[in-house]
Every structure is written in structure tokens, then in C-alpha cells.
Scaffold this active site. Structure first.
Site, short mmCIF file in Angstrom:
data_model
loop_
_atom_site.label_atom_id
_atom_site.label_comp_id
_atom_site.label_asym_id
_atom_site.label_seq_id
_atom_site.Cartn_x
_atom_site.Cartn_y
_atom_site.Cartn_z
CG ASP A 585 -1.94 1.10 1.02
OD1 ASP A 585 -1.99 1.82 0.25
OD2 ASP A 585 -2.63 1.05 2.06
CG LEU A 586 1.67 3.19 -3.80
CD1 LEU A 586 1.37 3.94 -5.02
CD2 LEU A 586 3.17 2.68 -3.73
CG ASP A 628 -3.07 3.75 -2.70
OD1 ASP A 628 -3.99 2.91 -2.57
OD2 ASP A 628 -2.59 4.78 -1.82
#
Length: 971
Positions: A585-586, A628
């Protein structure tokens, strides 16, 4: 006479010295000077005191010092305090507000001195007062000016003054600073505007300025325009100016302010452009669908509301377009099956596609058109899934098959000949003699083989039509040779590869059949080639689109789930556990979207996906499974090897830079890693465990890798949170929450009404009601506390409204509010409306808030408190003393009660430190006008100590345990 005697003769006697002092004091005009006896009664009063304080000497002499103090200072016993300090230390000084005879105030410097004789006996006091009011007002003016300057700088605003009559203009330093100029660089005449105003804006600005000057002073100036900075750049400003009368010059002065709105203006222009682009795309999409010869209907998922019908659909079902609110209303489409039975709404293919989240079709339906006639259609419908795998729109297409239906009956008699003829016309057709030599070729066959009929005639069919299997290997047998040898029709078992002259390749399906003369003798064979290259390419493209993310080209969530299931299945079949799942997860991705727009965010994801792909082996699976969020299956590796892969991805993210709008952005990524070693039995569970690990990595500081295994403390905690969050949701639906109350008793001895705190419990615990400490922490972490607090408030008020006799005996009912609720504007609006419409007097409600909850968002907490206190409610600060800045917050929060934390109360009997903490908290709270409540009182010794130090109220098991709210509490 001796020298000593001479000196003694010139020293005045005491009464003469006193008279000299009085005469001297009378002549001093700037200082109010007077004397008092040891009790503070005024004995001497000079003329300056009469002027400064308004009392004549005969009015002041004989009065107590307190007549000169404000009522607030008198109430605080400041006169006696100041006399005691002067007597103790010899003098006392202060600067404060003092009262005149007419009640007005002035700011004074006061020096109070104790007068003693040679033996140290107190004779009285002298007091000297200086009026510092002008200095105080000047100080306040300077402070206000400095604050105004800070506000202007923060608002990116600058001011100017323009004497329009003589053209003199004065720019503020803030105005010049915004444009990059130094003082006097712009000049001080009105031609300075010619240097600043953008040429395109100058005409409109000049016209408005002329109108403002003509209607001076009634009309103000207000406009948006561009001004040139010293560096040549243009920036947008909002300008507003109004006329002010200049008393010195006896003329009107135009005073204005310019506010920098450049960023807002650019954002507005960009938003308008995007809105126009969106509308253009919508119009283009509608225009395309309106040109299609089939009926197209778009519906919303999951409700089924009709969003769009193209023109064919409108003509078919009537105009204006249908606006059906849900798929349960689809019966209005008036469709019937092939037997004429009307289709119920739920049997429509579009309704089935929405309800089942899968394609649905009907080969033949009858549609009642607008003119009442019936027509035959085939219907296909399917949900359209977004990149995240969720369907939000479904589409239905109806093809008119009326002509096909009519022709079917006409062509049945000549079915075989018609099939051969159609194949010969629409596909490549090659005929041969009995030896397999080419006799003829149609145009389609020429195109597909690259041979002309003249070139191919007499050539072996195998040389002209070079067929291979789908993988490119040589075909095992020529279809014409097989057909002639066995005297039967032969068709391809699947797609074959046709190699044309010149190197071009076609995907084909082929069929061959023997040709017979009228007497039945064989005469050769016919080979039909069906070009499926485009269909095959479309199928491959659709297959790729169905399994890959359209933005990044990576595997999508659906295909990733299929491959993860295969990995789980392989893991169950072998004893070797050598695969891992990474969930990524960014961090801080939202900043790019908010700063540069979603288009930039998409481009960043494409670039980052490519960078990740450089570190992924071909046999591993990298996928984008959310906005993302990425995931990776690492196969045939140890845990340490998987960790190295995760570290490479982490380092790739750290080193990645994305440049947008002349700004460089750096991202981080939180990675959860779980070995696929039997801890998960399904794809959903494996993804959930990896997501948990990623969540814990993010909570632990972001930009890191966390390996999570079965039994880890964090995972157990997360599962526990999810369990209790689910239990709370079930409790809402099944009415398993209940209210308890615990009494709060006054320690002053006077009889009072009912006073208690509302407490929450959950039913169906194995050992009785479940205490809030078990399930509320999970509710806090999963952000459902506002719903719980709303339930408690609503049910508490409802119960009290149903028991008016109990309300008559009630003095105060306390209700707890969580940290998240205090910062929730929606809850504040609900509470104000609910309390305002209730029959319960708001004065009988008290809301308890914790120190940490209030400090988390102090501004919103103060808004919440002030709005409810305006209704009449009171507030208590719970668990006081546990924070690092308790007294600082106590000064800022307008609470009515302070609940001293129970940890101090329980230990005060055996700890002098805790006892002093309780005593000190009680004194400070009383000094600030708050009443105190002691929690967790469990024995008589503690209760007696609390009474001794003056605590107002007590709460604990000694005074009453929590009990269900029904039946009603009794006094």
C-alpha cells in the site's frame, strides 16, 4: 555649643517633619499619594489623588482602602492581601486596573509601603499611584497593529492609499513584498498602476475606476485583475477599495486591499476545463451509442435505475426515455419470451445481470414496440467492472432478429446447399480435382493465400494452402487429401495457422467436403477457409482486458485471485512450503492526486508498476488490486528470499521520484508479507492476513516491511478488533446494547436530587453484561464510536422522556462522549437538534469528555462545548490528571466539573504523593470555579479524606455499583 548639638538643632521635630511631608505631597501633581493607618483606613489624601481617583479629601479620609478597587478585586479580598504583603515584606508593588469614584477604570502603577517606628512597630502605610492608562492604550494599539500585520501576511494581502485628487499613492510593505518590489521602486504617483495592471485587464479596471470616481464616496471598487511582479510574472489579485474621509487634507481618500488569489484562480480555470472535457466525453459517448443500429440501455448497479437509452431504444419503447428507479420496474419494457409469455421484471436479462453480477442473455424475446407491434430480438446484458473489480454500471444490447426469423423458415428446405453457398461467398473457397490439384479459387482465397487463381491452378493444394497447427507446427495431414481418401467431409478441430506468400499469417478455421457428379461419382473436393484472425485477436484482447489492469497492464485483482488460489492449492498438495504473498500500500499517494490531479496520479502508478516489474521474476505474479495497492505472489522461494524481494520493492519505491508541475514527489510503501504455509485456506483469508500485516506496517511508522505469521500479537489484536467490531454491529441490529447507571453523591451534607452517570453494557456475555472496556477500544480504532454515542444519547433521552416523574427528581444525568464524536460536526448538529426537540430540560444533562479526547482537536471541542452550553447543558472533564498538560487544558476548556482520575483516588490512602495530587487538583479546580468529583471510591477511609479536603462529589462501588437504568433509579 558643640557640633553635635548644632546638627541636632536643625533636625525638625516629628510633628514638623510630618507637616513638611504633607505639604510636599500636596504639591506633587503626577502622583496620587495618601497615608493609611495599620488597618487600611485612609488618613491623608493629596490633590493629585483627588484628580486621579475623583474622591475629594474629605470623601476619602476615614474610608477603607477597598473603595479604590474594582468589585472583582474586592470579592477576591485583594485590598487585605496587598496590605498583608506590604506588612510582611515592607512594600508591595503591582500594575493593575483601579476604579474611580464614577466607576470608570484607569491603569495604575501602585507602590504600597509599610511605615514602622524605630522599634519595628507598624504605624501605617503609604501608597503612591501613577496613572499609566495612556501608556497601556498605546501598548494595546501597537499590539493590535502588529497582529493586523501578521493577519495580512497570512492572508497574502497588501494595502494601499490613493489620494485621487493629487495622484499620490502609498503602497504598504506587504503589498510591495507580494510583487517583489522595494520601497519607492514603484513611485508614489498614480502612473504606478500603468506598470502593474495587465494590458488585457486595464480597460475594464479603468472603466470601473472612472465610475467609482464619479460616484465618490458612494460606490466602492471591487474587481479581479492581474498585476505584474518585478520578475515579470503575472499574478491574479482580488482588489477592493472604499472611500475614506481624510480630515487632514479635507478630501476623500481611496483605501484598498489586494488579496493574492492566483492559485485559486488557476484551480478554478483548470476545474472549468476538466468539466468541459468531461461533458465533451459524455456527449461523444452518447453520439456513438446513438449511431448504433441496436437498442442500448445503461443501468446503475446494484439498484438498476435506468441511466441512459440510445435513440433506437427510445424509438422502440417510446419517448421520452424511461427513468425507471430500479430493476424491479423493468416490466414496463414489455418483453415476452418466444412463446409470448410476458417476462417478469426479475427475468429480464438486464435485471439478471445486475442481480447475479454476471452476463445474462436471451436468444429470442418478443418486444412490444411503441406502435403496439411485436418484434423479435436477441438480448445480451452484462455488468461492467471497474479496475477494482466492482461493477457500478450494467449494459443491455438488443439486436433486431426479425429478418433472420423470417428467413429461417424459408431457408430450411435448402439448408445444406445454402450453407455451402454462404461459405463459398463469405470465406475463402478452393476446389481441387481428384489428385488434389487446384482447380479454382475465389477472391477471398486469393487474399488469404497470396496466390492468384492463375498462379495456383494445377498446383498441389498443400503448396498453395500451407496449413499448420495453432502453435506453428506442421499439420499431421492435409485436409483435402484426407477428404478425398476417405470420401467424407473433414473440418478443423480448432484454429489453424495459414501461412500466406509474403510471410503474412492468418488464424483460420477450415472445412473440406467431397464433390460428386449427378450420378454420385467423385469429382474432386472443396476446401473452405474461414478467417478468424480478427475474432481471434479480439478474443485475445478481451481475454487480456479481462485479466489485466487497464491502467498499469499488470494482472488485475480477479486474475490475481485465480493465480493465488492455484498457489494455495499447490501448497496443500506438497509438503514443501515455499511461496509468499506480499501486500503493498503506497504511502502519501493522496498528496499527488490532491496536488497534481488524478491524471498525474495515474501516470505515477504506470511508472511505478513498470519499476516494480523490473524486480519480479517471470514466474511470479505482480498485480494492481486497488487504487494504490499492489500484491505479489513470490513462488518457489524461502521466507528470507521473499524478504529480499520485499526489500528491493521497498528500496525501488524510496528511490522513485515523480516530477509534476516543477515539483518532485517521493513516495513510500508499507508492505505486509505472509508465507503461504497453510495459515490461509482461501484467497480471501490470505489477502486479509496480508492486508492486516500491511496495516500494521503502516501503523508502525510506514515505509517498511512486516512479516506476519499465525499467532503474532499484532495479528491477534487485529482479529480481536474485527471480532468486537462485528459484535458491536450485531448488537445494534439485535438490540443487544443496554444502559446502566452509577450514582454520584454530594459530600457537602445537603440533600440533593438524583445525580448519576450513564454507562453502556452489551448483553449476552457468558458471565453477565459485557463491560465497555472489552469492545469500545475496537470501536474506537474502527471509527464507529459516533454511532455508539448517538445510540446512547438517543436512548438516554428517550428513556428520560418516558419517565417525567423521575425527571422531576433528577438533578443531573452524565453521558460520556468519545474523542471521535467531539470532532464530528454531524454528531454536534444531531445532538443540538435532538436536545432542542426533547421535553427534558437541557440543564439536567452533563456530557463527560476525556482530557486526551478534548486535546486531540481542541478547536472543534471548544465549538462543541460552546454550542451545547448555549442550550443549558453542562460538561465534566473525565480522568483528569492523566495527561501531561492537564491544568493547561483545564484553563482553556469551559467545563463545570472535574472528575479526578480514579488511579489517584485509590492510592491516596497509602501514598502521600497521590493524596497531595488529589488535594492540589481540588484546590486548583475550585480556584477556577469548577466543582470536583472523585472516581473509584471504594472504602470509608478514602471517603473521609475526600470530605476533609473539600471534594464536592464522590462516585464508586462504596456509594453504589452500576445497575440497569430500568427500573428508574431512586434518590
Amino acid at each position: 555649643m558643640s557640633t553635635s548639638d548644632s546638627k541636632h538643632d536643625i533636625v525638625p521635630v516629628p510633628h514638623e517633619a510630618a507637616e513638611l511631608f504633607r505639604l510636599m505631597a500636596e504639591e506633587i501633581e503626577e502622583c496620587a499619594i495618601f497615608l493609611m493607618d495599620p488597618h487600611g483606613v485612609i488618613t491623608t489624601w493629596n490633590r493629585a489623588a483627588e484628580v486621579m481617583k475623583g474622591y475629594l479629601a474629605h470623601e476619602a479620609v476615614g474610608q477603607y482602602l477597598g473603595i479604590l478597587y474594582t468589585p472583582e478585586d474586592v470579592a477576591r479580598d485583594r485590598p487585605a492581601h496587598n496590605l498583608r504583603e506590604a506588612a510582611k515584606h515592607g512594600y508591595y508593588r503591582e500594575e493593575t486596573w483601579r476604579k474611580k469614584k464614577d466607576g470608570s477604570l484607569f491603569f495604575a502603577h501602585v507602590a504600597l509601603t509599610a511605615l514602622r517606628d524605630d522599634g519595628g512597630q507598624l504605624l501605617g502605610f503609604s501608597k503612591v499611584t501613577l496613572d499609566l492608562t495612556p501608556h497601556k492604550m498605546l501598548e494595546q494599539c501597537l499590539d493590535e497593529k502588529e497582529e493586523t500585520q501578521r493577519i495580512m501576511e497570512a492572508a497574502k494581502a497588501g494595502t494601499w492609499k490613493w489620494q485621487v485628487g493629487n495622484g499620490h499613492i502609498e503602497f504598504s510593505p506587504a503589498f510591495l513584498g507580494m510583487l517583489g518590489y522595494q520601497e519607492h521602486e514603484l513611485g508614489q504617483q498614480d502612473d504606478a498602476w500603468d506598470k502593474l495592471v495587465h494590458p488585457d485587464d486595464a480597460p475594464g479596471w479603468g472603466a470601473q475606476l472612472a465610475a467609482v470616481r464619479q460616484q465618490c464616496p458612494a460606490l466602492p471598487l471591487a474587481c479581479e485583475l492581474r498585476l505584474r511582479r518585478k520578475d515579470g510574472a503575472w499574478r491574479w489579485f482580488y482588489m477592493r477599495a472604499e472611500w475614506r474621509w481624510n480630515e487632514r487634507d479635507r478630501a476623500f481618500l481611496l483605501m484598498g486591499v489586494n488579496v493574492d488569489i492566483h492559485d485559486r484562480k488557476l484551480l478554478s480555470q483548470e476545474s472549468e476545463a476538466l468539466a468541459l472535457q468531461i461533458q465533451t466525453e459524455r456527449n461523444r459517448f452518447a453520439a456513438i451509442l446513438d449511431q448504433m443500429p441496436v437498442s442500448v440501455v445503461l443501468a446503475e448497479v446494484p439498484g438498476g435505475a435506468v441511466l441512459y437509452q440510445n435513440q433506437v431504444s427510445q424509438r422502440l419503447f417510446g419517448t421520452p426515455p424511461l427513468a425507471l428507479p430500479s430493476y424491479r420496474d423493468y416490466a414496463q419494457f414489455q418483453l415476452a419470451d418466444a412463446d409470448g409469455r410476458p417476462l417478469p421484471a426479475h427475468e429480464h436479462p438486464l435485471a439478471r445481470a445486475i442481480a447475479q453480477d454476471a452476463p445474462a442473455s436471451a436468444e429470442q424475446v418478443l418486444a412490444r414496440q411503441a406502435d403496439g407491434a411485436l418484434a423479435h430480438f436477441s438480448v445480451s446484458a452484462a455488468p461492467v467492472h471497474d479496475d477494482d473489480g466492482v461493477a457500478r454500471v450494467a449494459v443491455s444490447v438488443m439486436h433486431d432478429i426479425e429478418a433472420q426469423t423470417r428467413l429461417r423458415k424459408l431457408l430450411e428446405a435448402e439448408k445444406e446447399r445454402a450453407q455451402v453457398t454462404l461459405k463459398a461467398i463469405t470465406n475463402g473457397v478452393v476446389t481441387t480435382d481428384l489428385d488434389g490439384l487446384v482447380d479454382s479459387m475465389n477472391a477471398a482465397a486469393e487474399r488469404m493465400t497470396g496466390w492468384s487463381e492463375a498462379q495456383a491452378r494445377g498446383q498441389a493444394v498443400g503448396a498453395v494452402v500451407e496449413l499448420r497447427d495453432a502453435d506453428g507446427a506442421a499439420a499431421p495431414d492435409n485436409p483435402i487429401a484426407l477428404c478425398l481418401r476417405e470420401n467424407r467431409a473433414v473440418s478443423s478441430p480448432g484454429h489453424a495457422l495459414l501461412l500466406a506468400r509474403g510471410g503474412r499469417r492468418y488464424s483460420v478455421e477450415h472445412a473440406s467436403a467431397p464433390l460428386h457428379l449427378a450420378d454420385g461419382r467423385p469429382d474432386g473436393a472443396v476446401l473452405v477457409l474461414h478467417d478468424v484472425t480478427e475474432a481471434r485477436g479480439l478474443l485475445d484482447s478481451l481475454s487480456h482486458q479481462a485479466t489485466h489492469d487497464a491502467l498499469t497492464g499488470l494482472v488485475n485483482r480477479r486474475e490475481f485471485s485465480v493465480r493465488l488460489q492455484r498457489a494455495l492449492d499447490r501448497n496443500k498438495e506438497t509438503a514443501e512450503k515455499n511461496s509468499a504473498l506480499l501486500y503493498m500500500d503506497l504511502d502519501q499517494f493522496k498528496i499527488i492526486n490532491d496536488t497534481c490531479g488524478h491524471g498525474a496520479g495515474d501516470e505515477l502508478l504506470r511508472q511505478l508498476a513498470y519499476a516494480y516489474g523490473q524486480h519480479v521474476r517471470e514466474r511470479d505474479t505482480l498485480a494492481r488490486i486497488g487504487g494504490d495497492e499492489f500484491a505479489l505472489i513470490v513462488e518457489h522461494c524461502t521466507e528470507a528470499e521473499a524478504m529480499r524481494v520485499a526489500d528491493k520493492l521497498l528500496e525501488t519505491t524510496r528511490a522513485f521520484r515523480y516530477v509534476c508541475k516543477e515539483r518532485s514527489f517521493q513516495l513510500g510503501v508499507s508492505i505486509g508479507l505472509i508465507p503461504i504455509d497453510g495459515v490461509a485456506d482461501s484467497v480471501e483469508e490470505a489477502l486479509r492476513l496480508a492486508d492486516h500485516a500491511c496495516y500494521i506496517a503502516k501503523e508502525s511508522g510506514r515505509n517498511r516491511v512486516l512479516i506476519q505469521k499465525s499467532g503474532d500479537v499484532e495479528m491477534v489484536q487485529r482479529r480481536n478488533d474485527m471480532y468486537w467490531t462485528t459484535r458491536v454491529g450485531d448488537a445494534f441490529r439485535a438490540d443487544q446494547l443496554e444502559l446502566f447507571y452509577q450514582p454520584i453523591e454530594a459530600l457537602g451534607g445537603a440533600a440533593r436530587g438524583l445525580h448519576y452517570e450513564i454507562l453502556l453494557r452489551m448483553k449476552n456475555g457468558s458471565a453477565g453484561p459485557i463491560l465497555p472496556g472489552t469492545f469500545l477500544p475496537s470501536a474506537e480504532r474502527y471509527d464507529i464510536m459516533p454511532s455508539i454515542d448517538r445510540w446512547v444519547l438517543d436512548h438516554s433521552l428517550a428513556w428520560l422522556e418516558q419517565h417525567p416523574q423521575h425527571v422531576a427528581e433528577l438533578e443531573l444525568c452524565s453521558i460520556n462522549l468519545s474523542q471521535r464524536t467531539l470532532a464530528d460536526p454531524a454528531f454536534r448538529q444531531y445532538a443540538v437538534a435532538r436536545i432542542g426537540s426533547s421535553s427534558l430540560p437541557p440543564q439536567k444533562l452533563c456530557f463527560e469528555i476525556t482530557e486526551t479526547g478534548a486535546a486531540a482537536n481542541l478547536h472543534k471541542t471548544l465549538s462543541f462545548i460552546n454550542e451545547l452550553k448555549a442550550l443549558g447543558c453542562s460538561f465534566a472533564l473525565d480522568d483528569f490528571g492523566t495527561g501531561m498538560a492537564s491544568f493547561a487544558y483545564l484553563k482553556q476548556l469551559p467545563v463545570d466539573y472535574v472528575k479526578i482520575d480514579g488511579s489517584f483516588i485509590q492510592a491516596m490512602g497509602c501514598s502521600q504523593v497521590d493524596f497531595e495530587m488529589v488535594r492540589f487538583t481540588n484546590e486548583i479546580s475550585h480556584l477556577m470555579g469548577r466543582r470536583t468529583i472523585a472516581e473509584f471510591v471504594s472504602n470509608q477511609d478514602t471517603l473521609q479524606q475526600l470530605k476533609a479536603i473539600g471534594v464536592d462529589f464522590a462516585q464508586g462501588f462504596l456509594l453504589g455499583k452500576p445497575r440497569p437504568l430500568a427500573p428508574a433509579p431512586r434518590a
